[in-house]
Design a protein around this motif. Structure first.
Motif, mmCIF file in Angstrom:
data_model
loop_
_atom_site.group_PDB
_atom_site.id
_atom_site.type_symbol
_atom_site.label_atom_id
_atom_site.label_comp_id
_atom_site.label_asym_id
_atom_site.label_seq_id
_atom_site.Cartn_x
_atom_site.Cartn_y
_atom_site.Cartn_z
ATOM 1 N N ALA A 1 30.374 33.196 0.932
ATOM 2 C CA ALA A 1 29.789 34.528 0.797
ATOM 3 C C ALA A 1 28.462 34.459 0.041
ATOM 4 C CB ALA A 1 30.768 35.460 0.081
ATOM 5 N N GLU A 2 28.409 33.616 -0.975
ATOM 6 C CA GLU A 2 27.165 33.473 -1.736
ATOM 7 C C GLU A 2 26.084 32.825 -0.880
ATOM 8 O OE1 GLU A 2 24.831 33.718 -5.391
ATOM 9 O OE2 GLU A 2 26.300 34.865 -4.252
ATOM 10 N N ALA A 3 26.466 31.821 -0.098
ATOM 11 C CA ALA A 3 25.502 31.187 0.809
ATOM 12 C C ALA A 3 24.970 32.200 1.818
ATOM 13 C CB ALA A 3 26.148 30.006 1.521
ATOM 14 N N HIS A 4 25.850 33.026 2.343
ATOM 15 C CA HIS A 4 25.432 34.055 3.303
ATOM 16 C C HIS A 4 24.456 35.025 2.660
ATOM 17 C CE1 HIS A 4 25.847 37.728 5.800
ATOM 18 N NE2 HIS A 4 26.003 36.867 6.799
ATOM 19 N N ARG A 5 24.726 35.428 1.434
ATOM 20 C CA ARG A 5 23.841 36.351 0.720
ATOM 21 C C ARG A 5 22.458 35.756 0.506
ATOM 22 N NH1 ARG A 5 21.846 37.387 -4.217
ATOM 23 N NH2 ARG A 5 22.837 35.566 -5.181
ATOM 24 N N LEU A 6 22.408 34.466 0.211
ATOM 25 C CA LEU A 6 21.147 33.819 -0.141
ATOM 26 C C LEU A 6 20.280 33.505 1.072
ATOM 27 C CD1 LEU A 6 22.576 31.387 -2.840
ATOM 28 C CD2 LEU A 6 21.044 33.313 -3.263
ATOM 29 N N LEU A 7 20.888 33.354 2.238
ATOM 30 C CA LEU A 7 20.132 33.008 3.436
ATOM 31 C C LEU A 7 19.386 34.222 3.988
ATOM 32 C CD1 LEU A 7 22.664 30.736 5.331
ATOM 33 C CD2 LEU A 7 20.353 30.052 4.642
ATOM 34 N N ARG A 8 18.197 33.977 4.505
ATOM 35 C CA ARG A 8 17.491 35.023 5.253
ATOM 36 C C ARG A 8 18.145 35.135 6.628
ATOM 37 N NH1 ARG A 8 15.034 32.830 9.351
ATOM 38 N NH2 ARG A 8 14.211 30.702 9.287
ATOM 39 N N PRO A 9 17.959 36.250 7.338
ATOM 40 C CA PRO A 9 18.451 36.336 8.711
ATOM 41 C C PRO A 9 17.880 35.208 9.566
ATOM 42 C CG PRO A 9 17.844 38.504 7.908
ATOM 43 C CD PRO A 9 17.382 37.520 6.864
ATOM 44 N N GLY A 10 18.723 34.525 10.273
ATOM 45 C CA GLY A 10 18.306 33.370 11.057
ATOM 46 C C GLY A 10 18.354 32.068 10.299
ATOM 47 N N GLY A 11 18.629 32.128 8.988
ATOM 48 C CA GLY A 11 18.721 30.926 8.169
ATOM 49 C C GLY A 11 19.972 30.137 8.481
ATOM 50 N N ARG A 12 19.938 28.859 8.154
ATOM 51 C CA ARG A 12 21.023 27.947 8.526
ATOM 52 C C ARG A 12 21.800 27.466 7.310
ATOM 53 N NH1 ARG A 12 22.786 26.503 13.518
ATOM 54 N NH2 ARG A 12 22.606 24.268 13.090
ATOM 55 N N LEU A 13 23.104 27.315 7.492
ATOM 56 C CA LEU A 13 24.003 26.738 6.495
ATOM 57 C C LEU A 13 24.530 25.419 7.039
ATOM 58 C CD1 LEU A 13 25.849 26.844 3.934
ATOM 59 C CD2 LEU A 13 27.511 28.070 5.366
ATOM 60 N N VAL A 14 24.525 24.381 6.198
ATOM 61 C CA VAL A 14 25.107 23.094 6.556
ATOM 62 C C VAL A 14 26.043 22.657 5.433
ATOM 63 C CG1 VAL A 14 24.690 20.679 7.131
ATOM 64 C CG2 VAL A 14 23.072 22.430 7.899
ATOM 65 N N VAL A 15 27.278 22.353 5.782
ATOM 66 C CA VAL A 15 28.266 21.858 4.820
ATOM 67 C C VAL A 15 28.797 20.537 5.338
ATOM 68 C CG1 VAL A 15 30.477 22.266 3.686
ATOM 69 C CG2 VAL A 15 28.905 24.178 4.089
ATOM 70 N N SER A 16 28.669 19.503 4.534
ATOM 71 C CA SER A 16 29.152 18.170 4.891
ATOM 72 C C SER A 16 30.148 17.738 3.831
ATOM 73 C CB SER A 16 27.974 17.192 4.964
ATOM 74 O OG SER A 16 28.381 15.921 5.386
ATOM 75 N N ASP A 17 31.424 17.530 4.239
ATOM 76 C CA ASP A 17 32.447 17.294 3.219
ATOM 77 C C ASP A 17 33.755 16.869 3.876
ATOM 78 O OD1 ASP A 17 33.602 17.277 0.648
ATOM 79 O OD2 ASP A 17 32.594 19.152 0.104
ATOM 80 N N GLY A 18 34.726 16.562 3.021
ATOM 81 C CA GLY A 18 36.075 16.303 3.479
ATOM 82 C C GLY A 18 36.830 17.611 3.655
ATOM 83 N N PHE A 19 37.626 17.706 4.717
ATOM 84 C CA PHE A 19 38.408 18.903 5.016
ATOM 85 C C PHE A 19 39.826 18.477 5.388
ATOM 86 C CE2 PHE A 19 34.096 20.210 5.680
ATOM 87 C CZ PHE A 19 34.052 21.562 5.380
ATOM 88 N N LEU A 20 40.749 19.418 5.257
ATOM 89 C CA LEU A 20 42.099 19.200 5.761
ATOM 90 C C LEU A 20 42.189 19.802 7.154
ATOM 91 C CD1 LEU A 20 44.389 19.962 2.671
ATOM 92 C CD2 LEU A 20 43.593 17.744 3.513
ATOM 93 N N ALA A 21 42.477 18.959 8.149
ATOM 94 C CA ALA A 21 42.643 19.456 9.513
ATOM 95 C C ALA A 21 43.899 20.313 9.624
ATOM 96 C CB ALA A 21 42.716 18.288 10.488
#
Length: 307
Positions: free
Chosen positions: A175-195
């Motif tokens: 939610a914080e990342a969404h707030r900080l991005l301008r419209p059209g801005g991109r988010l990239v998350v690289s990490d370990g996840f549980l499938a």
């Protein structure tokens, strides 16, 4: 002009950091302050993440793969056509990725946030030594509540730092990342996840919990809730890449790096091996026991666009 803007942001970002809701046996700040210098054994540039292997790269050259991970994240931010991109690193560590980006994007405006004062101090020294201290800033703050201006960034990313956020969906961070991005801005998350949340047996689940304790993680993100949260926030163009095989060549370096560290820093080292430092040695050893194909943990790069 840029310097004065950074000064204003630095003041606003340095909000007091609240304690973790689930308090681990060792706090995040203590862990990275005590074990942080040991990451030099993994990367001379202090890239505190796994590497990305692609055809043509020598799998024996760990630093090259670590740098390639930076390049892959940058490519997925899709900054083409933006003359002076504004980028934010959520959980920047010692700022290695920021410095990597500064070499590729000389006009970029780069900011990193970390909760660890030790990392801020040393990242600034490394930035100054690299000659990018005016364009790359690292500040102390909580990346789940930054108090930075809304819609201010063309790209926001987190490389192996989202794991420290709260919840199985990392909803507060997203939610914080969404707030900080301008419209059209991109988010990239690289990490370990549980499938999935299914472990082979109770022992494997205990190993997973011990891994989380060692790395000061409340819980890893689960893929399905993570994606659902991105969709609920209004992100579009969501893409999940399974990079398990891409990071495997760098993961294969762990035994050799660990053995060398034990010989040089433990057996003959002059500094005290604290619990945080021992945890940093143990966690990579436990990692393969809960990762695919033995367990539900996989490494992913997830991208999304703010509508």
């Amino acid at each position: 002009m840029i310097t004065s803007q950074y000064e204003l942001i630095e003041e606003s970002a340095a909000k007091p950091v609240p304690a973790l809701r689930v308090v681990p046996q060792i706090g995040l700040e203590q862990y990275y302050s005590e074990a942080g210098p040991d990451y030099a054994a993994w990367s001379r540039e202090f890239n505190m993440h796994f590497g990305y292997y692609r055809a043509g790269i020598n799998p024996l050259r760990r630093e090259t793969m670590l740098e390639q991970m930076n390049a892959e994240v940058l490519a997925r931010l899709k900054l083409e056509g933006i003359a002076e991109p504004r980028l934010l690193d959520l959980g920047c560590g010692l700022g290695a990725t920021l410095r990597s980006f500064s070499r590729r994007l000389p006009q970029a405006w780069l900011l990193g946030i970390t909760r660890v004062p030790w990392q801020v101090e040393n990242a600034r020294a490394l930035n100054h030594a690299a000659g990018c201290g005016e364009r790359v800033r690292v500040v102390e703050g909580d990346y789940e509540e930054t108090v930075l201006p809304s819609a201010s960034y063309d790209g926001v990313y987190a490389i192996e730092s989202s794991c420290h956020a709260h919840g199985a969906d990392k909803g507060i961070l997203l939610a914080e990342a969404h707030r900080l991005l301008r419209p059209g801005g991109r988010l990239v998350v690289s990490d370990g996840f549980l499938a999935s949340d299914r472990f082979v047996n109770a022992l494997q689940h205990r190993i997973y919990r011990k891994l989380c304790e060692c790395w000061v993680i409340e819980q890893l993100a689960q893929l399905a809730p993570f994606r659902a949260r991105l969709e609920a926030l209004g992100f579009t163009e969501i893409n999940i890449e399974n990079l398990q095989m891409r990071v495997a060549p760098s993961v294969a370096h762990i035994p050799g790096v660990t053995l060398k560290f034990l010989l040089t820093d433990v057996a003959f080292g002059k500094t005290e091996m604290t619990r945080a430092r021992w945890n940093n040695v143990l966690a990579p050893v436990l990692l393969p026991l809960v990762s695919a194909p033995l367990g539900p943990m996989i490494y992913c790069m997830i991208t999304a666009t703010k509508r």
